[in-house]
Design a protein around this motif. Structure first.
Motif, PDB file in Angstrom:
ATOM      1  N   SER A   1       0.815  -1.232   0.000  1.00  0.00           N
ATOM      2  CA  SER A   1       0.000   0.000   0.000  1.00  0.00           C
ATOM      3  C   SER A   1       0.838   1.267   0.000  1.00  0.00           C
ATOM      4  O   SER A   1       0.464   2.266   0.606  1.00  0.00           O
ATOM      5  CB  SER A   1      -0.948   0.029   1.201  1.00  0.00           C
ATOM      6  OG  SER A   1      -1.746  -1.110   1.230  1.00  0.00           O
ATOM      7  N   ARG A   2       1.958   1.255  -0.688  1.00  0.00           N
ATOM      8  CA  ARG A   2       2.780   2.447  -0.732  1.00  0.00           C
ATOM      9  C   ARG A   2       3.124   2.883  -2.152  1.00  0.00           C
ATOM     10  O   ARG A   2       4.036   3.659  -2.382  1.00  0.00           O
ATOM     11  CB  ARG A   2       4.067   2.194   0.044  1.00  0.00           C
ATOM     12  CG  ARG A   2       4.503   3.471   0.662  1.00  0.00           C
ATOM     13  CD  ARG A   2       5.398   3.502   1.766  1.00  0.00           C
ATOM     14  NE  ARG A   2       6.566   4.307   1.451  1.00  0.00           N
ATOM     15  CZ  ARG A   2       6.570   5.610   1.392  1.00  0.00           C
ATOM     16  NH1 ARG A   2       5.494   6.294   1.616  1.00  0.00           N
ATOM     17  NH2 ARG A   2       7.663   6.247   1.106  1.00  0.00           N
ATOM     18  N   SER A   3       2.364   2.402  -3.119  1.00  0.00           N
ATOM     19  CA  SER A   3       2.700   2.733  -4.500  1.00  0.00           C
ATOM     20  C   SER A   3       1.836   3.846  -5.073  1.00  0.00           C
ATOM     21  O   SER A   3       2.309   4.651  -5.868  1.00  0.00           O
ATOM     22  CB  SER A   3       2.585   1.492  -5.375  1.00  0.00           C
ATOM     23  OG  SER A   3       1.272   0.976  -5.292  1.00  0.00           O
ATOM     24  N   HIS A   4       0.569   3.925  -4.685  1.00  0.00           N
ATOM     25  CA  HIS A   4      -0.304   4.971  -5.213  1.00  0.00           C
ATOM     26  C   HIS A   4      -1.389   5.278  -4.197  1.00  0.00           C
ATOM     27  O   HIS A   4      -1.491   4.639  -3.155  1.00  0.00           O
ATOM     28  CB  HIS A   4      -0.903   4.562  -6.566  1.00  0.00           C
ATOM     29  CG  HIS A   4      -1.690   3.305  -6.521  1.00  0.00           C
ATOM     30  ND1 HIS A   4      -3.032   3.275  -6.247  1.00  0.00           N
ATOM     31  CD2 HIS A   4      -1.339   2.005  -6.685  1.00  0.00           C
ATOM     32  CE1 HIS A   4      -3.465   2.026  -6.269  1.00  0.00           C
ATOM     33  NE2 HIS A   4      -2.456   1.243  -6.521  1.00  0.00           N
ATOM     34  N   LEU A   5      -2.192   6.298  -4.500  1.00  0.00           N
ATOM     35  CA  LEU A   5      -3.243   6.790  -3.604  1.00  0.00           C
ATOM     36  C   LEU A   5      -2.659   7.239  -2.257  1.00  0.00           C
ATOM     37  O   LEU A   5      -3.226   6.993  -1.203  1.00  0.00           O
ATOM     38  CB  LEU A   5      -4.323   5.728  -3.382  1.00  0.00           C
ATOM     39  CG  LEU A   5      -5.049   5.220  -4.623  1.00  0.00           C
ATOM     40  CD1 LEU A   5      -6.001   4.105  -4.240  1.00  0.00           C
ATOM     41  CD2 LEU A   5      -5.790   6.331  -5.321  1.00  0.00           C
ATOM     42  N   LEU A   6      -1.519   7.917  -2.316  1.00  0.00           N
ATOM     43  CA  LEU A   6      -0.836   8.317  -1.095  1.00  0.00           C
ATOM     44  C   LEU A   6      -1.345   9.640  -0.534  1.00  0.00           C
ATOM     45  O   LEU A   6      -1.042   9.980   0.601  1.00  0.00           O
ATOM     46  CB  LEU A   6       0.678   8.425  -1.358  1.00  0.00           C
ATOM     47  CG  LEU A   6       1.360   7.134  -1.771  1.00  0.00           C
ATOM     48  CD1 LEU A   6       2.800   7.403  -2.137  1.00  0.00           C
ATOM     49  CD2 LEU A   6       1.275   6.106  -0.678  1.00  0.00           C
ATOM     50  N   GLN A   7      -2.120  10.364  -1.319  1.00  0.00           N
ATOM     51  CA  GLN A   7      -2.567  11.681  -0.889  1.00  0.00           C
ATOM     52  C   GLN A   7      -3.522  11.588   0.294  1.00  0.00           C
ATOM     53  O   GLN A   7      -3.479  12.421   1.198  1.00  0.00           O
ATOM     54  CB  GLN A   7      -3.249  12.380  -2.054  1.00  0.00           C
ATOM     55  CG  GLN A   7      -3.545  13.827  -1.809  1.00  0.00           C
ATOM     56  CD  GLN A   7      -4.065  14.501  -3.067  1.00  0.00           C
ATOM     57  OE1 GLN A   7      -4.331  13.831  -4.055  1.00  0.00           O
ATOM     58  NE2 GLN A   7      -4.190  15.802  -3.017  1.00  0.00           N
TER      59      GLN A   7
ATOM     60  N   LYS B   1       2.068   6.519   6.265  1.00  0.00           N
ATOM     61  CA  LYS B   1       3.064   6.271   5.223  1.00  0.00           C
ATOM     62  C   LYS B   1       4.432   5.985   5.822  1.00  0.00           C
ATOM     63  O   LYS B   1       5.209   5.196   5.289  1.00  0.00           O
ATOM     64  CB  LYS B   1       3.137   7.475   4.282  1.00  0.00           C
ATOM     65  CG  LYS B   1       1.912   7.607   3.397  1.00  0.00           C
ATOM     66  CD  LYS B   1       2.060   8.718   2.402  1.00  0.00           C
ATOM     67  CE  LYS B   1       1.743  10.047   3.034  1.00  0.00           C
ATOM     68  NZ  LYS B   1       1.613  11.147   2.067  1.00  0.00           N
TER      69      LYS B   1
ATOM     70  N   LYS C   1      -3.604   9.157   2.529  1.00  0.00           N
ATOM     71  CA  LYS C   1      -3.009   8.472   3.671  1.00  0.00           C
ATOM     72  C   LYS C   1      -2.223   9.482   4.498  1.00  0.00           C
ATOM     73  O   LYS C   1      -1.532  10.343   3.953  1.00  0.00           O
ATOM     74  CB  LYS C   1      -2.092   7.347   3.199  1.00  0.00           C
ATOM     75  CG  LYS C   1      -2.857   6.258   2.481  1.00  0.00           C
ATOM     76  CD  LYS C   1      -1.965   5.222   1.884  1.00  0.00           C
ATOM     77  CE  LYS C   1      -2.799   4.265   1.057  1.00  0.00           C
ATOM     78  NZ  LYS C   1      -2.007   3.414   0.216  1.00  0.00           N
TER      79      LYS C   1
END
Length: 66
Positions: free
Chosen positions: A28-34, A41, A36
């Motif tokens: 869960s650290r490749s995309h949709l980080l905004q 992170k 989180k």
């Protein structure tokens, strides 16, 4: 008897320590980080060991490493 092939995808994703533990990166650290939080992170950055109960899944895939 022929050689047993090592799974290259598993070999690239997991690392083995000198004591025999398998290490992996958290998901869960490749995309949709905004959306989180930065604390979440930061925790996802860590490298953790594979659970002992899951090691039997890797024995056949990494015959010469494990």
């Amino acid at each position: 008897m022929s050689k047993v092939k090592t799974s290259k995808s598993i070999k690239k994703r997991f690392h083995i320590t000198s004591s025999g533990k398998l290490l992996r990166h958290k998901a869960s650290r490749s995309h949709l980080l905004q959306k989180k939080t930065s604390q979440r992170k930061q925790k996802l950055r860590k490298i953790v060991s594979v659970n002992v109960k899951d090691l039997h899944n890797f024995v056949n895939s990494l015959p010469y490493i494990v």
